[in-house]
Design an enzyme around this catalytic site. Structure first.
Site, PDB file in Angstrom:
ATOM      1  CE1 TYR A 157       2.434  -4.270  -5.146  1.00  0.00           C
ATOM      2  CE2 TYR A 157       1.221  -5.207  -3.207  1.00  0.00           C
ATOM      3  CZ  TYR A 157       1.597  -4.074  -3.985  1.00  0.00           C
ATOM      4  OH  TYR A 157       1.589  -2.806  -3.451  1.00  0.00           O
ATOM      5  CD  GLU A 164       8.267  -1.624  -6.563  1.00  0.00           C
ATOM      6  OE1 GLU A 164       8.072  -1.277  -5.504  1.00  0.00           O
ATOM      7  OE2 GLU A 164       7.201  -1.855  -7.050  1.00  0.00           O
TER       8      GLU A 164
END
Length: 245
Positions: A157, A164
């Protein structure tokens, strides 16, 4: 005093279950294909002369946007996921693909080191996640799949979020140098203004409050499913004691 009657748990019917089985299986295959493309792009000469973005663009667009259906699955009760949390999780990645990678030239966000980082984290995560859902639907869930589902996020994660944000940063740099990109300036008949550059900055800032909440939520889910190390140890002792009796 009469006991309370428990309401039956809602869930998909037979057709809904078949649909979910097909949906999850297709996405396991799809994300496996994306991971394969990523690996081959770096380890072989199969895509010589092509950028990573050229190689994965179409597949990534299809399989990432297919996740939008999960929002409707949650809303209509096909799955027991929280619709709000599901929406945040899905739209954040859709924004990266459609609002960042596709919205800027290939030399901008798609050329960022964030793309392979995000692709690796996304594909491994989704293969495990959809595989876990598929296994649940066919009522065959090996413990190692459960463990992977609620453990690998600890590393993947943050890696995915890093990728991102690097893509966002590359897109924002390009938008800053090209302020008219996807922007609507005053004066105009609508008396409305929109800056793509500032929008990207705003979305990046949203990661500050949202990432810890989502991350901690996943830890809470892990504790709920796997328990604490101490409780797992106690369970093993209990099982071994019963076996000796």
């Amino acid at each position: 005093m009469a006991g309370k009657t428990e309401k039956p748990k809602s869930g998909p019917g037979a057709i809904g279950k078949l649909y979910l089985i097909a949906y999850n299986l297709i996405l396991v295959i799809g994300w496996s294909y994306v991971l394969c493309l990523l690996t081959r792009s770096y380890l072989t000469d199969d895509f010589k002369g092509q950028t990573l973005w050229d190689t994965v663009r179409n597949s990534l667009f299809i399989f990432q946007n297919a996740a939008v259906l999960e929002i409707f699955h949650a809303i209509f009760g096909l799955v027991r996921s929280n619709p709000v949390i599901t929406t945040f999780q899905v739209l954040s990645r859709v924004m990266v693909v459609c609002g960042v990678l596709l919205a800027t030239p290939p030399t901008a966000a798609a050329s960022s080191i964030g793309l392979p980082i995000a692709l690796f984290a996304w594909s491994v995560t989704e293969i495990i996640r959809y595989g876990y859902y598929f296994a649940n639907l066919i009522s065959f869930v090996p413990h190692f799949i459960v463990w992977l589902r609620y453990t690998t996020f600890i590393i993947l994660y943050p890696i995915g979020v890093t990728g991102e944000l690097l893509c966002f940063y590359a897109a924002q740099n390009y938008a800053s140098a090209n302020p008219s990109l996807w922007s609507y300036t005053l004066p105009n008949s609508w008396n409305f203004t929109f800056s793509y550059n500032y929008f990207l900055i705003f979305v990046m800032l949203l990661y500050i409050p949202l990432f810890p909440q989502m991350y901690l939520h996943m830890f809470a889910q892990r504790k709920k499913i796997l328990g604490t190390p101490a409780s797992l140890k106690t369970q093993k002792i209990d099982h071994s004691t019963k076996a000796k009796m």
